[in-house]
Motif scaffolding. Structure first.
Motif, short mmCIF file in Angstrom:
data_model
loop_
_atom_site.label_atom_id
_atom_site.label_comp_id
_atom_site.label_asym_id
_atom_site.label_seq_id
_atom_site.Cartn_x
_atom_site.Cartn_y
_atom_site.Cartn_z
N SER A 15 -102.73 -27.29 4.21
CA SER A 15 -102.13 -26.30 5.10
C SER A 15 -103.12 -25.19 5.45
CB SER A 15 -100.87 -25.70 4.45
OG SER A 15 -99.90 -26.70 4.25
N TRP A 16 -103.90 -24.76 4.45
CA TRP A 16 -104.89 -23.72 4.71
C TRP A 16 -105.96 -24.19 5.68
CZ3 TRP A 16 -106.61 -19.16 5.45
CH2 TRP A 16 -107.99 -18.91 5.48
N PHE A 17 -106.46 -25.40 5.50
CA PHE A 17 -107.51 -25.90 6.39
C PHE A 17 -107.00 -25.98 7.83
CE2 PHE A 17 -109.04 -28.19 2.38
CZ PHE A 17 -109.90 -27.14 2.05
N ALA A 18 -105.75 -26.37 8.01
CA ALA A 18 -105.18 -26.41 9.36
C ALA A 18 -105.03 -25.00 9.94
CB ALA A 18 -103.83 -27.12 9.34
N GLU A 19 -104.62 -24.06 9.10
CA GLU A 19 -104.49 -22.67 9.53
C GLU A 19 -105.85 -22.09 9.93
OE1 GLU A 19 -103.37 -18.32 7.54
OE2 GLU A 19 -102.54 -20.16 6.67
N LEU A 20 -106.87 -22.38 9.12
CA LEU A 20 -108.21 -21.89 9.42
C LEU A 20 -108.71 -22.50 10.73
CD1 LEU A 20 -110.73 -20.29 8.58
CD2 LEU A 20 -111.44 -22.29 7.23
N ARG A 21 -108.47 -23.79 10.93
CA ARG A 21 -108.85 -24.45 12.18
C ARG A 21 -108.24 -23.74 13.38
NH1 ARG A 21 -106.57 -29.18 14.51
NH2 ARG A 21 -104.61 -28.14 13.97
N ASP A 22 -106.95 -23.44 13.29
CA ASP A 22 -106.26 -22.78 14.40
C ASP A 22 -106.88 -21.41 14.70
OD1 ASP A 22 -104.60 -24.95 14.55
OD2 ASP A 22 -102.91 -23.98 13.54
N SER A 23 -107.20 -20.66 13.65
CA SER A 23 -107.77 -19.31 13.84
C SER A 23 -109.16 -19.39 14.45
CB SER A 23 -107.82 -18.57 12.50
OG SER A 23 -106.54 -18.39 11.96
N ILE A 24 -109.98 -20.31 13.98
CA ILE A 24 -111.34 -20.45 14.50
C ILE A 24 -111.31 -20.89 15.96
CG2 ILE A 24 -113.44 -21.84 14.34
CD1 ILE A 24 -113.05 -21.82 11.29
N CYS A 25 -110.52 -21.88 16.27
CA CYS A 25 -110.46 -22.38 17.64
C CYS A 25 -109.96 -21.32 18.60
CB CYS A 25 -109.59 -23.63 17.71
SG CYS A 25 -110.32 -25.08 16.91
N ALA A 26 -108.97 -20.54 18.18
CA ALA A 26 -108.47 -19.46 19.03
C ALA A 26 -109.55 -18.43 19.31
CB ALA A 26 -107.26 -18.80 18.37
N GLU A 27 -110.35 -18.09 18.30
CA GLU A 27 -111.42 -17.12 18.47
C GLU A 27 -112.51 -17.67 19.39
OE1 GLU A 27 -113.22 -13.38 18.00
OE2 GLU A 27 -111.20 -14.11 17.55
N PHE A 28 -112.86 -18.94 19.23
CA PHE A 28 -113.89 -19.54 20.08
C PHE A 28 -113.42 -19.62 21.53
CE2 PHE A 28 -116.28 -22.09 16.56
CZ PHE A 28 -116.63 -20.90 15.96
N GLU A 29 -112.16 -19.93 21.74
CA GLU A 29 -111.62 -19.95 23.11
C GLU A 29 -111.61 -18.54 23.71
OE1 GLU A 29 -108.65 -23.85 22.83
OE2 GLU A 29 -107.79 -21.83 22.78
#
Length: 286
Positions: A15-29
Motif C-alpha cells: 500500500s505504501w509503495f502504491a501511495e508513493l508512486r501516486d505522489s511522485i507521479c503527481a509531482e512529476f506531472e
C-alpha cells in the motif's frame, strides 16, 4: 493486475509503495505543467504467471514522455512464486526454500535537458525464509553541479540520521561500490544511498525498518523535484547534448550488465517492458 494473498506486513508495504508512486507521479506531472506541457503518465497493468501456470501477481508500469522528462518510468509490482534452483542460491534466505514474495516501487528518470540530472530510486520488501527491506536512490548527472550533488546527499543523510547515525556512511559507501562500471572503471553517477537486507525478526523490526524505507521515499520526493526545477529552463549546447547521450550509453551498460534489479525481474518472469524502462530513450557510443 492479479495479486497474491497478502499478510498484514506485505499489505502494508504494498500500500505504501502504491501511495508513493501516486505522489511522485503527481509531482512529476506538475513539473511538466509548469513547463507548458500537458504530458501525463500512462499506466499499463500487467499480470505474471508462474511456470506451473498459477497466478504470480503482477504490477503497473507508469510511463511518461514529456518536455522536461524525456522518459520517466515509475513502476510498482507485487509478485510471488518460486525461484529456479540455481537463482535461489543467490537470493537471501532462498537457498533451502525457493518460495518468494516481493513488492516494491522502481523509478528511473531520463531528462531532456542535459543540465538536469537523471535519477534512479527504488524501495522493496522481499520475503523468502527471511524478510527484509532494501532500496535506495542515486543521482546520475551528465553534467555535474557540485551543489546539486551536495543537496541530494544532504537530504538522504538527514533521512538516514533520523534512524541511525551509522546508516548514511554505510549506505553511501554501498552505493559507491554498487553503482560502478568495472569495465569502464567509472561510477555510473555521483552516488546516493543503497541498502539491502534490513531484516525483520519481530514486528518491532518491521515497524522500524518500514519507517526508514518510507523516509527514503519521502526524501526522494522532497529533493529531486527541487533539483529539476532549478535546472530545467537552462539552455544547452550541442556539445552538452552529445555528452548526455554518451553518458546514457554508460548508464545502459550498467543496467544491462550489472544491475541486480534487472536480473531479478528477468529471472522471475517479470514484464520485460517494465523491467527495461530504465533504458534511456536515446544514447550513443563513441
Amino acid at each position: 493486475m492479479t495479486s497474491p494473498t497478502l499478510d498484514a506486513q506485505q499489505l502494508t508495504a504494498q500500500s505504501w509503495f502504491a501511495e508513493l508512486r501516486d505522489s511522485i507521479c503527481a509531482e512529476f506531472e506538475k513539473i511538466e505543467s509548469e513547463a507548458g506541457s500537458n504530458a501525463s503518465f500512462d499506466y499499463i497493468p500487467w499480470d505474471r504467471s508462474n511456470p506451473d501456470g498459477s497466478p504470480g501477481g503482477g504490477g503497473v508500469q507508469g510511463l511518461m514522455k514529456g518536455q522536461v522528462f524525456e522518459k520517466v518510468g515509475v513502476n510498482i509490482s507485487t509478485v510471488d512464486g518460486k525461484f529456479s534452483e540455481e537463482f535461489a542460491k543467490s537470493i537471501h534466505g532462498a537457498g533451502d526454500d525457493p518460495q518468494f514474495f516481493a513488492t516494491g516501487i522502481s523509478l528511473v528518470g531520463h531528462m531532456k535537458n542535459p543540465h538536469v540530472p537523471a535519477v534512479h530510486m527504488n524501495t522493496r520488501f522481499l520475503c523468502t525464509t527471511k524478510r527484509w527491506f532494501g532500496g535506495g536512490a542515486d543521482l546520475n548527472p551528465p553534467l555535474e553541479y557540485e551543489e546539486d550533488t551536495s543537496e541530494f546527499h544532504t537530504r538522504f543523510k538527514q533521512a538516514c540520521d533520523a534512524h541511525d547515525p551509522e546508516y548514511y556512511p554505510k549506505y553511501k559507501k554501498w552505493a559507491d561500490d554498487y553503482f560502478y562500471i568495472p569495465h569502464r572503471k567509472v561510477h555510473r553517477g555521483v552516488g546516493g544511498i543503497f541498502f539491502d537486507h534490513l531484516e525483520l525478526d519481530s514486528e518491532e523490526d518491521f515497524q522500524q525498518n518500514f519507517a526508514f524505507t518510507q523516509d527514503v521515499g519521502r526524501a526522494f520526493l522532497d529533493i529531486f523535484p527541487k533539483l529539476v526545477r532549478k535546472r530545467m529552463n537552462m539552455s544547452w549546447t550541442a556539445e552538452e547534448k552529445e555528452q548526455q547521450l554518451v553518458w546514457r550509453g554508460r548508464y545502459a551498460e550498467f543496467n544491462l550488465v550489472y544491475d541486480r534489479g534487472t536480473t531479478f525481474g528477468l529471472k522471475t518472469g517479470g514484464n520485460v517492458d517494465a523491467i527495461l524502462m530504465s533504458l534511456p530513450p536515446e544514447a550513443k557510443w563513441t
